[in-house]
Design an enzyme around this catalytic site. Structure first.
Site, PDB file in Angstrom:
ATOM      1  N   PHE A 113       0.833  -1.194   0.000  1.00  0.00           N
ATOM      2  CA  PHE A 113       0.000   0.000   0.000  1.00  0.00           C
ATOM      3  C   PHE A 113       0.873   1.251   0.000  1.00  0.00           C
ATOM      4  O   PHE A 113       1.773   1.400   0.809  1.00  0.00           O
ATOM      5  CB  PHE A 113      -0.922   0.005   1.224  1.00  0.00           C
ATOM      6  CG  PHE A 113      -1.770   1.245   1.348  1.00  0.00           C
ATOM      7  CD1 PHE A 113      -2.777   1.512   0.430  1.00  0.00           C
ATOM      8  CD2 PHE A 113      -1.549   2.148   2.370  1.00  0.00           C
ATOM      9  CE1 PHE A 113      -3.552   2.657   0.535  1.00  0.00           C
ATOM     10  CE2 PHE A 113      -2.323   3.291   2.490  1.00  0.00           C
ATOM     11  CZ  PHE A 113      -3.325   3.544   1.563  1.00  0.00           C
ATOM     12  N   GLN A 114       0.597   2.141  -0.928  1.00  0.00           N
ATOM     13  CA  GLN A 114       1.320   3.403  -1.101  1.00  0.00           C
ATOM     14  C   GLN A 114       2.819   3.189  -1.300  1.00  0.00           C
ATOM     15  O   GLN A 114       3.635   3.985  -0.849  1.00  0.00           O
ATOM     16  CB  GLN A 114       1.055   4.358   0.074  1.00  0.00           C
ATOM     17  CG  GLN A 114      -0.368   4.919   0.062  1.00  0.00           C
ATOM     18  CD  GLN A 114      -0.556   6.097   0.984  1.00  0.00           C
ATOM     19  OE1 GLN A 114       0.147   6.248   1.986  1.00  0.00           O
ATOM     20  NE2 GLN A 114      -1.536   6.939   0.669  1.00  0.00           N
ATOM     21  N   LYS A 163      10.160   3.374   6.133  1.00  0.00           N
ATOM     22  CA  LYS A 163       9.609   3.770   7.429  1.00  0.00           C
ATOM     23  C   LYS A 163      10.357   3.131   8.603  1.00  0.00           C
ATOM     24  O   LYS A 163      10.584   3.789   9.631  1.00  0.00           O
ATOM     25  CB  LYS A 163       8.121   3.403   7.500  1.00  0.00           C
ATOM     26  CG  LYS A 163       7.442   3.918   8.774  1.00  0.00           C
ATOM     27  CD  LYS A 163       5.941   3.715   8.745  1.00  0.00           C
ATOM     28  CE  LYS A 163       5.302   4.307  10.013  1.00  0.00           C
ATOM     29  NZ  LYS A 163       3.827   4.149  10.008  1.00  0.00           N
ATOM     30  N   MET A 468      -1.116  32.261 -24.203  1.00  0.00           N
ATOM     31  CA  MET A 468      -0.009  31.966 -25.103  1.00  0.00           C
ATOM     32  C   MET A 468      -0.406  30.935 -26.152  1.00  0.00           C
ATOM     33  O   MET A 468      -0.036  31.048 -27.330  1.00  0.00           O
ATOM     34  CB  MET A 468       1.206  31.478 -24.324  1.00  0.00           C
ATOM     35  CG  MET A 468       2.456  31.299 -25.184  1.00  0.00           C
ATOM     36  SD  MET A 468       2.992  32.853 -25.947  1.00  0.00           S
ATOM     37  CE  MET A 468       3.990  33.543 -24.622  1.00  0.00           C
TER      38      MET A 468
END
Length: 554
Positions: A113-114, A163, A468
């Protein structure tokens, strides 16, 4: 002493003199944010509305101060949201350290996850990047990252920290930051001698100043050099502020939207001295005709840039400040009166100008900002027509006062950059000039500006189109305005008020002058929404692929 990874990170940031970090928390950086809470008296954390805003704020902080900007994000989408900001810094050689969390080491490579391989993603857009899998190497990695970001040609470095590394402990030994020395070992005497001979024999020398002048703090040496060899000086977008635009030798911007004097002088010169510039396609247009009458001397810290885009006659590799110092000692005073008279004629023949009437025109807005700030503001921009008008009509006399995305051309850059610039230079007035299209991409950062009461004045040149792109559609696509009309919200004044900020809607010159005066006096964040015409054009313009002396003037 025994510290965990998060504590080591804090101590290393303090070692490196970091006082401000821009970021957004998440699961993989919870340990780091817990430690930031404990260090909040020493390291000021700015919570942005989006990780991309954090990256752009770190970039703006670095450009305004000359120090390393720092941003922090969690793993997965938090990390990937930094990518555009990292690429922006990489293209413009901005010293930045991006710190990301990642999943714990046992979860790496398992589509956790992530989880994302952010070092793999950012490899092409960083000077170097790391994933730290050994707590004992964390401190030295952080120190090395800051050194690499600042040394040689500056740029962004990414540190990815799993982590579990932020939680486990090891022995930490304090250390002084490694001194960053100017790159001088590659400066060869024979290269200096050859450049001096070319300059001495020249009758029509020209200087092309790039962002390297600002990165090396070589603006004083460049001024002395230009006066010594009596050469006109043109600047790239990144070089703005590297040479004072009020000086008689200045010809202003070069390239696609450059001045006639800059483009004509570059075409007619017999020696072109490019300092800290990379010959972008927006400068050269047609490579085959660019400075075709000149012998090109290329001065750059990065040998990879030499003859990469335009073939040079000779080069000097090294720090621009040191090289110019050497050249100034070696060159006797030159006199090129006739050449400078020719250049002055081009300057008189076509100045940056516009139709001066009662309408609220973008060029008027920029000129009035210049007048009311006495030319002393830091100007940040987004990307588009407003960016060019800000480059053309505000006279920059000092480096680090024009902050814009040059190489990547990142719409959505400027609001974050204005936050970083104002936090880095709190005694200066930061004015952010935006187009309505770009501002829609980052107006969520009004939450950051309002919460921290950052006194940025945001001036939106609102023409209700992608200006532009529409200009190109008008000139080269027979007026087929495909998806460039922005006939939709939000109401920028109500949006500012929703964030507890003062907002102004202005339609006339007098209304703008009064609103901007009040904004300056308030010392608070303000949004001024300027309603301008949808068909205003940035002129002059060089058509894509045309010689730069073939200017469209009207």
């Amino acid at each position: 002493m025994e510290l965990n990874g998060s504590q080591i990170l804090m101590e290393c940031l303090l070692e490196q003199g970091v006082d401000t970090v821009f970021g957004y928390p998440g699961g993989s950086v919870l340990n780091i944010y817990d430690e930031l809470y404990k260090y909040r008296e020493k390291i000021h954390h700015i919570l942005t509305a989006h990780e991309q805003g954090a990256a752009h704020a770190a970039d703006g902080y670095a450009r305004a101060t000359g120090k390393v900007g720092v941003c922090l994000a969690t793993s997965g989408p938090g990390a990937t949201n930094l990518v555009t900001g990292i690429a922006t810094a990489y293209m413009d050689s901005v010293p930045m350290v991006a710190i990301t969390g990642n999943v714990g080491r046992p979860l790496l490579g398992k589509d956790s996850f992530q989880e994302v391989d952010i070092t793999g993603v950012t490899m092409p857009i960083t000077k170097h990047n790391y994933i730290v899998k050994d707590i004992c190497k964390l401190a030295d990695t952080i120190r090395e990252a800051f050194y690499i970001a600042q040394s040689g040609r500056p740029g962004p470095v990414l540190i990815d920290i799993p982590k579990d590394i932020t939680a486990i402990t090891c022995e930490y030994m304090p250390s002084m930051p490694k001194k960053v020395f100017r790159q001088v070992c590659s400066i060869r005497q024979k290269d200096l001698d050859e450049a001096v001979k070319l300059i001495r024999d020249s009758s029509k020398p020209m200087i092309y100043c790039g962002g390297g002048i600002i990165r090396s703090s070589a603006h004083k040496e460049l001024l002395e050099f230009a006066e010594r060899i009596q050469a006109p000086v043109a600047t790239s977008l990144m070089g703005i502020g590297g040479f004072p635009e009020t000086h008689r030798l200045s010809t202003g911007l070069i390239g696609m939207h450059g001045s006639k004097a800059s483009n004509m002088a570059t075409t007619e010169c017999d020696v072109l001295i490019a300092v800290g510039a990379r010959f972008s396609d927006r400068v050269t247009s047609s490579v085959n005709t660019f400075a075709s009458n000149a012998k090109i001397i290329h001065i750059d810290v990065d040998p990879a840039e030499i003859s990469k885009n335009v073939k040079c006659y000779t080069s000097i590799i090294g720090d621009a400040k040191e090289i110019l110092t050497n050249l100034n000692e070696m060159i006797v005073q030159q006199d090129h009166t006739e050449w400078l008279e020719n250049v002055r004629g081009w300057k008189e023949e076509f100045r940056f100008d516009y139709q001066r009437d009662d309408k609220l025109r973008p060029e008027f807005v920029i000129e009035d900002i210049y007048e009311q700030t006495n030319g002393e503001a830091i100007i940040t921009t987004e990307v588009g027509q407003h960016q060019m008008w800000a480059a053309q009509f505000y006279k920059y006399t000092m480096p680090r006062t024009y902050i814009s995305s040059g190489g990547l051309g990142t719409m959505g850059y400027g609001t974050g950059a204005s936050i970083g610039a104002q936090m880095g230079m709190p005694t200066k007035q930061v004015v952010h000039i935006a187009g309505d299209g770009s501002f829609r991409m980052n107006c969520n950062e009004l939450a950051t500006i309002s919460y921290y009461n950052i006194p940025v004045i945001i001036v939106v040149l609102n023409n209700s189109v992608l200006g532009m792109v529409r200009q190109w559609q008008t000139m080269f696509y027979e007026g087929r305005y495909s998806e460039t009309t922005l006939d939709r919200g939000p109401d920028f004044v109500k949006l500012a008020e929703a964030y507890y900020m003062k907002g102004y809607d202005v339609f006339t010159q007098e209304e703008f002058q009064q609103a901007f005066k009040e904004a300056l006096e308030s010392k608070k964040p303000v949004v001024i929404n300027c309603h301008v015409g949808e068909d205003e054009k940035v002129l002059p313009m060089v058509a894509p692929g045309a010689p730069i002396n073939d200017l469209i003037l009207e």
